[in-house]
Scaffold this active site. Structure first.
Site, mmCIF file in Angstrom:
data_model
loop_
_atom_site.group_PDB
_atom_site.id
_atom_site.type_symbol
_atom_site.label_atom_id
_atom_site.label_comp_id
_atom_site.label_asym_id
_atom_site.label_seq_id
_atom_site.Cartn_x
_atom_site.Cartn_y
_atom_site.Cartn_z
ATOM 1 N N HIS A 139 -12.568 -9.144 -20.729
ATOM 2 C CA HIS A 139 -13.376 -8.147 -19.997
ATOM 3 C C HIS A 139 -13.545 -6.930 -20.918
ATOM 4 O O HIS A 139 -14.013 -7.073 -22.036
ATOM 5 C CB HIS A 139 -12.639 -7.845 -18.678
ATOM 6 C CG HIS A 139 -13.385 -7.018 -17.677
ATOM 7 N ND1 HIS A 139 -14.725 -6.749 -17.740
ATOM 8 C CD2 HIS A 139 -12.958 -6.379 -16.540
ATOM 9 C CE1 HIS A 139 -15.085 -6.004 -16.705
ATOM 10 N NE2 HIS A 139 -14.021 -5.750 -15.961
ATOM 11 N N HIS A 161 -21.406 -14.220 -21.323
ATOM 12 C CA HIS A 161 -21.257 -13.439 -20.097
ATOM 13 C C HIS A 161 -21.357 -14.374 -18.899
ATOM 14 O O HIS A 161 -22.115 -15.342 -18.944
ATOM 15 C CB HIS A 161 -22.362 -12.369 -20.014
ATOM 16 C CG HIS A 161 -22.028 -11.270 -19.079
ATOM 17 N ND1 HIS A 161 -22.266 -11.352 -17.729
ATOM 18 C CD2 HIS A 161 -21.437 -10.073 -19.296
ATOM 19 C CE1 HIS A 161 -21.850 -10.231 -17.170
ATOM 20 N NE2 HIS A 161 -21.342 -9.440 -18.079
ATOM 21 N N ASP A 176 -20.071 -5.157 -24.950
ATOM 22 C CA ASP A 176 -18.969 -4.796 -25.838
ATOM 23 C C ASP A 176 -19.281 -4.988 -27.322
ATOM 24 O O ASP A 176 -18.590 -4.437 -28.168
ATOM 25 C CB ASP A 176 -17.712 -5.617 -25.486
ATOM 26 C CG ASP A 176 -17.093 -5.146 -24.193
ATOM 27 O OD1 ASP A 176 -17.136 -3.935 -23.935
ATOM 28 O OD2 ASP A 176 -16.577 -5.989 -23.439
HETATM 29 N N1 ACO Z 1 -17.512 -17.441 -28.163
HETATM 30 C C1 ACO Z 1 -17.574 -18.778 -28.291
HETATM 31 N N2 ACO Z 1 -17.820 -19.596 -27.242
HETATM 32 C C2 ACO Z 1 -17.989 -19.026 -26.060
HETATM 33 C C3 ACO Z 1 -17.949 -17.636 -25.863
HETATM 34 C C4 ACO Z 1 -17.692 -16.834 -26.990
HETATM 35 N N3 ACO Z 1 -17.623 -15.521 -26.886
HETATM 36 N N4 ACO Z 1 -18.165 -17.370 -24.563
HETATM 37 C C5 ACO Z 1 -18.351 -18.529 -23.954
HETATM 38 N N5 ACO Z 1 -18.270 -19.541 -24.847
HETATM 39 C C6 ACO Z 1 -18.412 -20.957 -24.579
HETATM 40 C C7 ACO Z 1 -17.145 -21.574 -24.044
HETATM 41 O O1 ACO Z 1 -16.288 -22.017 -25.030
HETATM 42 C C8 ACO Z 1 -17.682 -22.680 -23.196
HETATM 43 O O2 ACO Z 1 -18.083 -23.715 -24.060
HETATM 44 P P1 ACO Z 1 -17.839 -25.235 -23.678
HETATM 45 O O3 ACO Z 1 -18.645 -25.448 -22.411
HETATM 46 O O4 ACO Z 1 -18.347 -25.988 -24.866
HETATM 47 O O5 ACO Z 1 -16.373 -25.359 -23.445
HETATM 48 C C9 ACO Z 1 -18.972 -22.079 -22.607
HETATM 49 O O6 ACO Z 1 -19.383 -21.107 -23.550
HETATM 50 C C10 ACO Z 1 -18.773 -21.435 -21.242
HETATM 51 O O7 ACO Z 1 -17.695 -20.502 -21.318
HETATM 52 P P2 ACO Z 1 -16.835 -20.046 -20.081
HETATM 53 O O8 ACO Z 1 -15.563 -19.445 -20.572
HETATM 54 O O9 ACO Z 1 -16.735 -21.112 -19.064
HETATM 55 O O10 ACO Z 1 -17.774 -18.914 -19.484
HETATM 56 P P3 ACO Z 1 -17.307 -17.797 -18.491
HETATM 57 O O11 ACO Z 1 -18.478 -17.430 -17.678
HETATM 58 O O12 ACO Z 1 -16.072 -18.170 -17.782
HETATM 59 O O13 ACO Z 1 -16.907 -16.640 -19.530
HETATM 60 C C11 ACO Z 1 -16.722 -14.718 -20.768
HETATM 61 C C12 ACO Z 1 -17.521 -15.434 -19.684
HETATM 62 C C13 ACO Z 1 -15.254 -14.617 -20.362
HETATM 63 C C14 ACO Z 1 -17.287 -13.304 -20.931
HETATM 64 C C15 ACO Z 1 -16.853 -15.502 -22.108
HETATM 65 O O14 ACO Z 1 -18.204 -15.566 -22.502
HETATM 66 C C16 ACO Z 1 -15.984 -14.901 -23.220
HETATM 67 O O15 ACO Z 1 -14.803 -15.234 -23.326
HETATM 68 N N6 ACO Z 1 -16.583 -14.010 -24.053
HETATM 69 C C17 ACO Z 1 -15.802 -13.331 -25.074
HETATM 70 C C18 ACO Z 1 -15.072 -12.126 -24.479
HETATM 71 C C19 ACO Z 1 -16.019 -11.002 -24.153
HETATM 72 O O16 ACO Z 1 -16.879 -10.635 -24.937
HETATM 73 N N7 ACO Z 1 -15.812 -10.409 -22.967
HETATM 74 C C20 ACO Z 1 -16.590 -9.252 -22.516
HETATM 75 C C21 ACO Z 1 -17.521 -9.636 -21.409
HETATM 76 S S1 ACO Z 1 -18.524 -8.266 -20.912
HETATM 77 C C22 ACO Z 1 -17.445 -7.360 -20.033
HETATM 78 O O17 ACO Z 1 -16.574 -7.822 -19.373
HETATM 79 C C23 ACO Z 1 -17.603 -5.914 -20.084
#
Ligand code: ACO
Length: 382
Positions: free
Chosen positions: A228, A268, A319
């Protein structure tokens, strides 16, 4: 509008994805086209034409302030920035290597002890507490940063905007107009974002009819996580490491993806395209890079962004570019998430006011997947 189910009917969604838990008038997100609206106003217009204080009023009252309402709010915020001596003692007693989000969480919780209205559940008292929290969180962050570096905390000037006084308390000198304006836009962009994890945490706590300080303390804990708000710190660490090592950003991304690791600042739960806040922040990074004559961070960021889009179809979230903006303002990396909190406090408190207007306990269920019918073996035989 949420679909109502009767209490025996079960809907299962891991991570509550796609679940609409409540109605809100505070913000609207269209994740397909990349649209964000606070109480009717597009985020791009707010970033261009309103101050953080105007946005705070908008979120708390559902409409933009007139001149006298704005100047009343600004002077109330200025007059509430000073911390009680006991809060400064708490910060001084906090280990200097403590995570600043943990320091903020503890000090914010302690604020309740010095607020005579902490347990008053009336809307009027809660609005006053929202103003106090918005005024004091910047003072906590700046004071902690100074005391951990062995410097004396600086009292607020009691002048100017939240952005101005925060940068003054942090650096000990008045910020220039450009730095104040850039920081103010960052505060506008981070103020509100629907039912994100920290806002949801705050609303869950408030829905038990607990108090505003408890809910905000919980929200700070949720924002701290790297999935987050904590992602902005990880983004900066990555950019600084890349810069120091001279490694090619594209190769770095490909390597990480191959190892199934995440690139922070991308992806996201709601946006499936570019987060509109990221687009505004990207332009700010480009402008700051032009002004400083140093395009390194911008160029590395763009290469990472293009690789992520091509390889994973993932776009930057708020971010990703905010990290570079704060870096260019000379702010320490581990303060980025606390700065997020000093803006989001307005959204959190607005959600609490909204929750208490028409409260219902938030209580989902879990699917039990463990065994049943086990026999208890006496302890001496286990
Ligand atoms: N880098 C690489 N792969 C990613 C990323 C990333 N940043 N984000 C998602 N994916 C991939 C996952 O590995 C998954 O791939 P798969 O289906 O092949 O296994 C797919 O995309 C879906 O990911 P989930 O984790 O299921 O998506 P979710 O909606 O739960 O996650 C989240 C959203 C937590 C923001 C995720 O994109 C992430 O971890 N991002 C990095 C952390 C980040 O930047 N957080 C800030 C968010 S904005 C905020 O809160 C202010």
């Amino acid at each position: 509008m949420a679909t109502q189910t009767n209490s025996t009917e079960k809907v299962k969604s891991r991570g509550l994805e796609g679940v609409v838990a409540l109605d809100t008038e505070l913000s609207f997100i269209d994740g397909q086209v990349g649209e964000l609206v606070y109480a009717g106003y597009d985020i791009r217009d707010l970033a261009k034409h309103t101050s953080f204080e105007e946005v705070a009023f908008l979120l708390w009252h559902g409409r933009l302030p007139n001149k006298s309402e704005l100047s009343d709010l600004e002077s109330r915020l200025r007059s509430e920035r000073t911390l009680a001596p006991m809060i400064l003692d708490v910060l001084a007693a906090t280990p200097e290597d403590a995570n600043p989000m943990a320091a903020l969480r503890t000090a914010t919780s302690a604020l309740a002890h010095f607020d005579g209205e902490a347990e008053d559940p009336s809307r009027e008292a809660n609005l006053r507490k929202a103003i106090r929290l918005t005024a004091r969180i910047p003072s906590i962050i700046a004071s902690f940063d100074r005391v951990r570096k062995g410097k004396a905390a600086i009292s607020p000037k009691g002048e100017g905007s939240t952005a101005f006084d925060f940068l003054y308390m942090l650096n000990g000198e008045e910020p220039g107009e450009a730095a104040e304006n850039t920081f103010d836009v960052c505060l506008v962009l981070h103020a509100e974002h629907g039912l994100n994890a920290s806002t949801f945490a705050a609303r869950v706590i408030s829905a038990t009819l607990s108090d505003m300080y408890s809910a905000v303390t919980g929200a700070i804990g949720a924002l701290k996580g790297p999935l987050h708000g904590g992602a902005n710190i990880e983004v900066m660490k990555t950019l600084l490491q890349l810069d120091a090592s001279g490694r090619n950003p594209r190769e770095f991304v490909l390597d990480k993806l191959q190892r199934k690791e995440r690139i922070m600042g991308f992806g996201h739960r709601v946006y499936k395209t570019m987060d509109p806040r990221a687009a505004i922040l990207r332009d700010m990074v480009e402008d700051l890079s032009e002004e400083s004559g140093n395009r390194k961070l911008y160029d590395m960021s763009m290469e990472i962004m293009e690789t992520m889009e091509k390889e994973k179809g993932l776009y930057p979230n708020v971010d990703f570019f905010s990290a570079s903006v704060y870096n260019m303002l000379g702010i320490d990396t581990d303060l980025y998430t606390p700065i997020f909190a000093m803006s989001r406090i307005t959204g959190w408190t607005a959600h609490l006011l909204e929750q208490w207007k028409d409260n219902r306990l938030i209580r989902p269920r879990a699917e039990y997947t463990g065994p049943k019918g086990l026999q208890i073996v006496p302890i001496e035989r286990r």
